[in-house]
Design a protein around this motif. Structure first.
Motif, PDB file in Angstrom:
ATOM      1  N   LEU A   1      45.217  30.991  40.921  1.00 40.02           N
ATOM      2  CA  LEU A   1      43.804  31.114  41.281  1.00 40.02           C
ATOM      3  C   LEU A   1      43.161  32.258  40.498  1.00 40.02           C
ATOM      4  O   LEU A   1      42.039  32.132  40.006  1.00 40.02           O
ATOM      5  CB  LEU A   1      43.669  31.350  42.792  1.00 40.02           C
ATOM      6  N   MET A   2      43.876  33.388  40.362  1.00 35.68           N
ATOM      7  CA  MET A   2      43.339  34.501  39.584  1.00 35.68           C
ATOM      8  C   MET A   2      43.087  34.067  38.136  1.00 35.68           C
ATOM      9  O   MET A   2      42.018  34.345  37.566  1.00 35.68           O
ATOM     10  CB  MET A   2      44.308  35.679  39.600  1.00 35.68           C
ATOM     11  N   LEU A   3      44.064  33.387  37.553  1.00 37.61           N
ATOM     12  CA  LEU A   3      43.922  32.966  36.154  1.00 37.61           C
ATOM     13  C   LEU A   3      42.746  32.011  35.990  1.00 37.61           C
ATOM     14  O   LEU A   3      42.042  32.038  34.979  1.00 37.61           O
ATOM     15  CB  LEU A   3      45.224  32.314  35.679  1.00 37.61           C
ATOM     16  N   ASP A   4      42.538  31.126  36.979  1.00 42.40           N
ATOM     17  CA  ASP A   4      41.385  30.226  36.918  1.00 42.40           C
ATOM     18  C   ASP A   4      40.077  31.014  36.944  1.00 42.40           C
ATOM     19  O   ASP A   4      39.111  30.674  36.255  1.00 42.40           O
ATOM     20  CB  ASP A   4      41.416  29.240  38.085  1.00 42.40           C
ATOM     21  N   CYS A   5      40.030  32.081  37.758  1.00 42.71           N
ATOM     22  CA  CYS A   5      38.815  32.907  37.831  1.00 42.71           C
ATOM     23  C   CYS A   5      38.585  33.671  36.539  1.00 42.71           C
ATOM     24  O   CYS A   5      37.448  34.079  36.264  1.00 42.71           O
ATOM     25  CB  CYS A   5      38.919  33.886  39.002  1.00 42.71           C
ATOM     26  N   TRP A   6      39.652  33.890  35.743  1.00 41.21           N
ATOM     27  CA  TRP A   6      39.548  34.685  34.515  1.00 41.21           C
ATOM     28  C   TRP A   6      39.460  33.805  33.273  1.00 41.21           C
ATOM     29  O   TRP A   6      39.835  34.221  32.174  1.00 41.21           O
ATOM     30  CB  TRP A   6      40.741  35.634  34.399  1.00 41.21           C
ATOM     31  N   GLN A   7      39.014  32.546  33.438  1.00 40.33           N
ATOM     32  CA  GLN A   7      38.807  31.693  32.268  1.00 40.33           C
ATOM     33  C   GLN A   7      37.726  32.326  31.386  1.00 40.33           C
ATOM     34  O   GLN A   7      36.693  32.793  31.876  1.00 40.33           O
ATOM     35  CB  GLN A   7      38.349  30.294  32.717  1.00 40.33           C
TER      36      GLN A   7
ATOM     37  N   TYR B   1      35.851  38.322  41.532  1.00 38.85           N
ATOM     38  CA  TYR B   1      36.630  37.925  42.710  1.00 38.85           C
ATOM     39  C   TYR B   1      38.112  37.792  42.350  1.00 38.85           C
ATOM     40  O   TYR B   1      38.992  38.136  43.155  1.00 38.85           O
ATOM     41  CB  TYR B   1      36.110  36.603  43.273  1.00 38.85           C
ATOM     42  N   GLY B   2      38.417  37.306  41.147  1.00 37.29           N
ATOM     43  CA  GLY B   2      39.807  37.238  40.711  1.00 37.29           C
ATOM     44  C   GLY B   2      40.438  38.624  40.668  1.00 37.29           C
ATOM     45  O   GLY B   2      41.602  38.803  41.048  1.00 37.29           O
TER      46      GLY B   2
END
Length: 971
Positions: free
Chosen positions: A833-839, A787-788
């Protein structure tokens, strides 16, 4: 143009004069050919042009050029002074007429007015020439260019920049689909489209004596000059049959064909004939007919003969008739009988009149299938005539009356009619007396009456019967105060008549009855008291149970999600069924193919073509739909995998999930029918509308996708292939998740790791989470990673993630903590938000409900969506107290360590005393939590900017000015 067999001079224009040279030579088969060669490798800065003669394109939009040439290996040429090449360039120039040689000056060639097709390199070069002078290594290359539309023709140009080579032959051609007759429709010769992937529509017309079956009639001509995807068809008219697949031939005399279609002419059925060609029906011979429901291919039949051997049995005023069927059935099996009844006053037929409507026929008087009928309610001592007619499906076609069998009978003595209404004469507590009038039609002497009575609260089977010789009776032995239902009927020598209608009569009460009633009332009163006590005990039990239920409600709510009967709906994998077809029947609605209309091809899928069409369910309005079809020649496994997507989609019901309308599995082609999304795939839609939407509208699209994924996660379904190409957009810009059902596996070839379905379809790894690539661990957390990537695609208007990096480069970059940068004009809050999804740690990624919540906050606060804004909307997965701007918390494992990193150790007791004993609890701080003073030392603001409300709690309306290196507190 084709120079392979040319022996005369070609007359092409070369520039400069010492560049390309036309010579005669031999090909590898020692055939004489005209060639152009150049080999100025010992001179620097070569720019040699060769221009062909004018070539008429003949309305073609895309041109193909086949070049046969040889190139000398630069390494084999000694003492090369210039810059040796092993390639040359191909150009073209569109024009209405030939270009004059007189304008081919230096200036003209310097400006190079040509459009480049390609730089062409040799697959093989040669290093020497054999003794026969033949070039041993000939290269053949084919290039295409287009679209052409600016002139009637064109020139080709070859540019040499310093190679030692020869042009052996040049063939210029275009592709076309030949004229063809297919499905009894003629399609004219059609040129291919401007692109190699283009599909050109060709309209067809029915051949002579054929008519349209489905419209429009068309074929698609692909870029290779092949016909494909037939839409619509024709078939031979009624009276004509197909011959060799492309001719409709008239049916000869003595044959017929009743309907349009692929059927052949048939011989005329029995008792019929045709005297003309192209007959659609064979006419019946004299005395033979076809019924209203008969088909043209059915034989002609005749009317039946009369019934035989009728026998009558008279019983008082009833008669039973039986007979034998006709000897001649007329070659039909729909024989039935009609009974005509007449009452006669004398022996003359004309003195007879139709029977009264009160006469009853069992089973009926018309359309009898059996050879017997029972007739009742006739008059006593009367004469009747009964006509038994035999009829069939063509009796109404014959000009002659139906043949019949007649019989005369006379009825005997009849039973009496119904007794009129009864009256109650007197009544006691245990008896009552009744009287009545005799029947209106006694039909003889009344011998006696039969009286039937029963308690109204008891069943009629418990009734009592008494006889009386007079029209009165006294019923005794009854219960006091009780209602009784009474009926009566009369008897003559002919038997009993019918019982009268039911009437209710009541006995009276006396002192004994009153005494008994008093005892009953006492008993009832005692019962009521006992009942009150029981009700009280039950009420107390209910209250206690309710309290216990309220106490256990917290646990009950948790248990509900495991209750499949009324709790959370869980996705069921169709491949767990022993018979996958059972899953299709359970989750997908079967649609009648007559309700589906295919209109045009809109794409092709892994299993077959995808069409736009219309669906007209019975009793509902017509709607547009997308239709996926299964290609011809499929295997059973392909059919199962194709329908598995419908078994999955049919379990979902959410506005942001593509809706399944149903499937067609009982006829061909097999189809999956879904709602039609007018704007197609999200990635291509964004590329077509680059920069056309405000940021908040893009966020709205992302919110819809997240809502659909939240629903799938709640259903315990993992998508595995979430990407913008698999998101569909309708006319209202609503985004819906699609593409379900493909099982994917990691390829063994690690040089190009991709997911591969069981049918061979590849999915790029640039959308896939690291743990899914390395360990095939697909979860909702891996869908969050995807989703990111989708968010990045949306904000970059369909840009390809990681650009032109190879799959292996993408995997290596992610392992080294590289993450995609923010797209142009992307708000900071969305990139965060993208960076959070790519943890990297999948447990640290937000959940889909968290993502929906964060996007809702952004939509409610549009100021946070300004480009460059750092007003991050907080959410459960991005809590301010754990913000990336804080000191390095990667090694923090407790609340004490966290406070130390923030230089707030003096408030340890305040946090622990308030119940925040772990980092997960800290991330859940809300306005209702009792957290004492927080130090301002980690902010670049004065201490007086932090206030207390005087009750040991933070002032939750506090707004803090912050610097770049800080953590934000939002209260």
């Amino acid at each position: 143009m084709d120079t392979r067999t040319a022996t005369a001079e070609l007359g092409w224009i070369s520039f400069p004069a010492n560049g390309w040279e036309e010579v005669s030579g031999y090909d590898e088969n020692l055939n004489t050919i005209r060639t152009y060669q150049v080999c100025n490798v010992f001179e620097p800065s070569q720019n040699n042009w060769l221009l062909t003669t004018y070539i008429d394109r003949r309305a073609a939009q895309r041109i193909y050029v086949e070049i046969r040439f040889t190139v000398r290996d630069c390494a084999s040429i000694p003492s090369v002074l210039g810059s040796c090449k092993e390639t040359f360039n191909l150009y073209y120039l569109e024009t209405e007429r030939t270009v004059s040689e007189s304008i081919k000056g230096v200036e003209y060639w310097a400006n190079a007015p040509f459009l480049k097709v390609d730089t062409i390199a040799a697959d093989e070069s040669f290093s020497q020439v054999d003794f026969g002078g033949r070039l041993m290594k000939v290269n053949t290359e084919v290039r295409s260019f287009g679209p052409l539309s600016k002139g009637r023709g064109f020139h080709l140009a070859f540019q040499d920049l310093g190679a030692c080579m020869s042009l052996l032959a040049v063939r210029v051609f275009y592709k076309k689909c030949p004229s063809v007759v297919q499905n009894f429709a003629f399609f004219p010769e059609t040129l291919t489209g401007a692109e190699s992937t283009s599909l050109v529509i060709a309209r067809g017309s029915c051949i002579p004596n054929a008519e349209e079956v489905d419209v429009p009639i068309k074929l698609y001509c692909n870029g290779d000059g092949e016909w494909m995807v037939p839409i619509g068809s024709c078939s031979c008219k009624a009276g004509y049959e197909p011959d060799n697949g492309n001719v409709c031939r008239a049916c000869p005399q003595g044959t017929f064909k009743s309907s349009q279609g692929a059927g052949l002419c048939q011989q005329c059925p029995l008792n019929s004939r045709s005297t003309i060609e192209a007959a659609t029906l064979c006419g019946c011979r004299n005395g033979y007919y076809r019924g209203d429901m008969d088909k043209p291919e059915d034989m002609c039949t005749s009317v039946p003969s009369a019934p035989r051997n009728v026998v009558s049995v008279v019983n008082q005023t009833s008669v039973l008739l039986e007979w034998h069927p006709p000897r001649d059935m007329g070659h039909r099996d729909d024989l039935s009988y009609n009974i005509l009844c007449r009452r006669c006053h004398s022996s003359e037929r004309r003195a007879c009149q139709p029977c009264d409507d009160s006469v009853e026929f069992v089973p009926d008087k018309q359309g009898l299938k059996e050879t017997r009928v029972e007739i009742s309610k006739l008059r006593a001592h009367a004469s009747y005539t009964f006509d038994i007619q035999a009829i069939n499906g063509v009796s109404n076609k014959s000009p002659y009356p139906a043949q019949q069998l007649s019989i005369n009978i006379t009825t005997n003595q009849a039973a009496p009619s119904v007794v009129p209404i009864m009256h109650q004469v007197s009544s006691t507590s245990r008896s009552f007396s009744l009287s009545w009038q005799p029947p209106e039609q006694p039909n003889g002497i009344i011998l006696d009456y039969e009286i039937r009575y029963y308690d109204k609260v008891e069943w009629v089977l418990n009734s009592s019967v008494v006889q009386s010789e007079t029209p009165s009776v006294v019923l005794e032995g009854l219960r006091p105060g009780t209602g009784y239902v009474v009926q009566v009927r009369a008897r003559t020598v002919a038997g009993y008549g019918i019982f009268s209608k039911e009437m209710l009569f009541q006995t009276l009460t006396d002192d004994e009855y009153k005494s008994e009633l008093g005892q009953q009332l006492s008993l009832i009163a005692g019962s009521l008291v006992g009942g009150v006590c029981i009700v009280s005990l039950v009420a107390i039990a209910i209250i206690c149970t309710r309290r216990r239920q309220l106490k256990e409600s917290v646990y009950g709510d948790k248990l509900q999600q495991y209750n499949t009967g009324g709790g959370v709906k869980i996705y069921v994998d169709p491949f767990t069924y022993e018979d996958p077809n059972e899953a299709v029947r359970e989750f997908a609605k079967e649609i009648d193919p007559s309700c589906v209309k295919i209109e045009e091809v809109i794409g092709s899928g892994e299993f077959g073509e995808v069409y736009k069409g219309r669906l007209k369910p019975v009793g509902k309005k017509e709607i547009p739909v997308a239709i996926k079809t299964l290609k011809v020649g499929y295997s059973e496994r392909q059919r199962r995998d194709f329908l598995s997507e419908a078994s999955i989609m049919g379990q979902f019901d959410q506005p942001n999930i593509i809706r399944l309308e149903g499937v067609v599995t009982k006829s061909r082609p097999t189809m999956i029918i879904t709602e039609f999304m007018e704007n197609g795939a999200l990635d291509s839609f964004l590329r077509q509308n680059d920069g056309q939407f405000p940021v908040i509208q893009l966020v709205g699209m992302l919110r819809g996708i997240a809502s659909g994924m939240r629903y799938l996660a709640e259903m315990s379904y993992v998508h595995r292939d979430l990407a913008a190409r698999n998101i569909l957009v309708n006319s209202n810009l609503v985004c819906k998740v699609s593409d379900f059902g493909l099982s994917r596996y990691l390829e063994e070839d690690t040089s190009d790791p991709t997911y591969t379905s069981s049918l061979g379809g590849k999915i790029p790894v640039r959308w896939t989470a690291p743990e899914a690539i390395a360990y095939r661990k697909f979860t909702s957390a891996s869908d969050v990673w995807s989703y990111g990537i989708v968010t990045w695609e949306v904000m970059s208007y369909g840009e390809r993630p990681y650009w032109d990096m190879s799959n292996q480069d993408v995997i290596n970059a992610i392992e080294q903590d590289f993450r995609l940068p923010a797209p142009m004009d992307c708000p900071v809050v969305l990139h965060q938000l993208m960076l959070d999804c790519w943890q990297k740690d999948r447990n640290a990624r937000p959940k889909f409900p968290d993502i929906v919540s964060m996007l809702d906050k952004m939509i409610r606060n549009p100021a946070s969506l300004k480009a460059g804004s750092n007003n991050v909307a907080p959410g459960p997965s991005h809590h301010p107290l754990l913000d990336r701007g804080a000191p390095d918390l990667s090694r923090v494992s407790s609340v004490e360590d966290w406070l130390a990193a923030l230089k707030m150790t003096q408030y340890r007791d305040s946090f622990l005393g308030s119940g925040f004993t772990s980092l997960p609890l800290v991330t859940q701080i809300t306005a209702d939590n009792d957290v004492h003073y927080i130090s301002p030392h980690c902010f670049n603001v004065p201490a007086e900017h932090v206030f207390s409300n005087g009750k040991g709690k933070i002032d939750w309306s506090l707004k803090l000015l912050v610097s770049e290196n800080r953590i934000d507190l939002y209260f």
